[in-house]
Design an enzyme around this catalytic site. Structure first.
Site, mmCIF file in Angstrom:
data_model
loop_
_atom_site.group_PDB
_atom_site.id
_atom_site.type_symbol
_atom_site.label_atom_id
_atom_site.label_comp_id
_atom_site.label_asym_id
_atom_site.label_seq_id
_atom_site.Cartn_x
_atom_site.Cartn_y
_atom_site.Cartn_z
ATOM 1 N N PHE A 120 -3.467 3.277 2.850
ATOM 2 C CA PHE A 120 -3.277 3.704 4.288
ATOM 3 C C PHE A 120 -4.338 4.846 4.768
ATOM 4 O O PHE A 120 -4.822 4.608 5.885
ATOM 5 C CB PHE A 120 -2.099 4.344 4.503
ATOM 6 C CG PHE A 120 -1.755 4.620 6.062
ATOM 7 C CD1 PHE A 120 -1.513 3.482 7.216
ATOM 8 C CD2 PHE A 120 -1.957 5.718 6.930
ATOM 9 C CE1 PHE A 120 -1.526 3.603 8.401
ATOM 10 C CE2 PHE A 120 -1.946 5.961 7.961
ATOM 11 C CZ PHE A 120 -1.421 4.959 8.993
ATOM 12 N N HIS A 156 0.753 -1.079 -0.113
ATOM 13 C CA HIS A 156 -0.203 0.145 -0.017
ATOM 14 C C HIS A 156 0.895 1.180 -0.185
ATOM 15 O O HIS A 156 2.164 1.226 0.310
ATOM 16 C CB HIS A 156 -0.981 0.069 1.424
ATOM 17 C CG HIS A 156 -0.284 0.243 2.586
ATOM 18 N ND1 HIS A 156 0.052 1.774 2.684
ATOM 19 C CD2 HIS A 156 0.209 -0.658 3.453
ATOM 20 C CE1 HIS A 156 0.829 1.378 4.064
ATOM 21 N NE2 HIS A 156 0.766 0.409 4.451
ATOM 22 N N CYS A 157 0.252 2.229 -0.390
ATOM 23 C CA CYS A 157 0.775 3.616 -0.415
ATOM 24 C C CYS A 157 -0.271 4.371 0.463
ATOM 25 O O CYS A 157 -1.046 3.783 1.068
ATOM 26 C CB CYS A 157 1.195 4.129 -1.621
ATOM 27 S SG CYS A 157 -0.168 4.424 -2.964
ATOM 28 N N THR A 158 -0.262 5.760 0.160
ATOM 29 C CA THR A 158 -1.487 6.611 0.762
ATOM 30 C C THR A 158 -2.753 6.148 0.252
ATOM 31 O O THR A 158 -3.778 5.913 1.165
ATOM 32 C CB THR A 158 -1.140 8.116 0.776
ATOM 33 O OG1 THR A 158 0.216 8.291 1.242
ATOM 34 C CG2 THR A 158 -2.388 8.661 1.422
ATOM 35 N N SER A 216 -3.320 3.787 -2.526
ATOM 36 C CA SER A 216 -3.125 2.742 -3.335
ATOM 37 C C SER A 216 -3.773 2.880 -4.631
ATOM 38 O O SER A 216 -4.448 2.276 -5.251
ATOM 39 C CB SER A 216 -3.647 1.724 -2.826
ATOM 40 O OG SER A 216 -2.983 1.125 -1.410
#
Length: 138
Positions: A121, A69-71, A73
């Site tokens: 996230f 994941h990133c912030t 996704s």
């Protein structure tokens, strides 16, 4: 290459509660990482992902599921998930051992499944930000 799947924050929470040792969570946030993370996650920023991920591959190959994941996704998370999936498959195809096609296929079937956290996230924090033990802080 197989299609990557998304996992919801609720499903990931269930996996964390039921079998935390069978999953790894990879956080690829860069500048937007603010010291909060999903418990047990490994941080490999997207801007250094290609150079850094290889040192984690042996440990990641022992897991059943890998969640990236990133912030949100939307870009970095999915891209890192695709790269990770390819790296895992290449680890088998580039093996120095002489393996038959059926042996390689069996190894491919045992590779961890790579997922992307739906909503990233941000969705995790929105859903679980107030619940004890579901966000770790630096």
């Amino acid at each position: 290459m197989s299609t990557l799947s998304y996992v919801s924050p609720d499903a990931l929470k269930g996996w964390l509660m039921e079998s935390p040792n069978e999953i790894s969570i990879i956080d690829v946030r860069d500048y937007d990482y603010e010291g909060e993370r999903i418990p047990g996650s490994v941080r490999i920023p997207s801007d250094t992902f290609l150079a850094s991920v290889d040192q984690h591959v042996d440990d990641l190959m022992k897991k059943r599921s890998l969640i990236v994941h990133c912030t949100y996704s939307q870009v970095r998370g999915p891209k890192a998930a695709r790269v990770l999936s390819e790296i895992l498959r290449n680890r088998i195809t580039e093996s120095k051992e002489k393996l038959s096609l059926s042996q390689k296929e069996k190894l491919f079937q045992n590779l961890p499944t790579v997922y992307i956290l739906h909503g990233g996230f941000s969705a995790w924090k929105r859903r679980y930000g107030g619940q004890q033990g579901l966000i770790e802080y630096d």
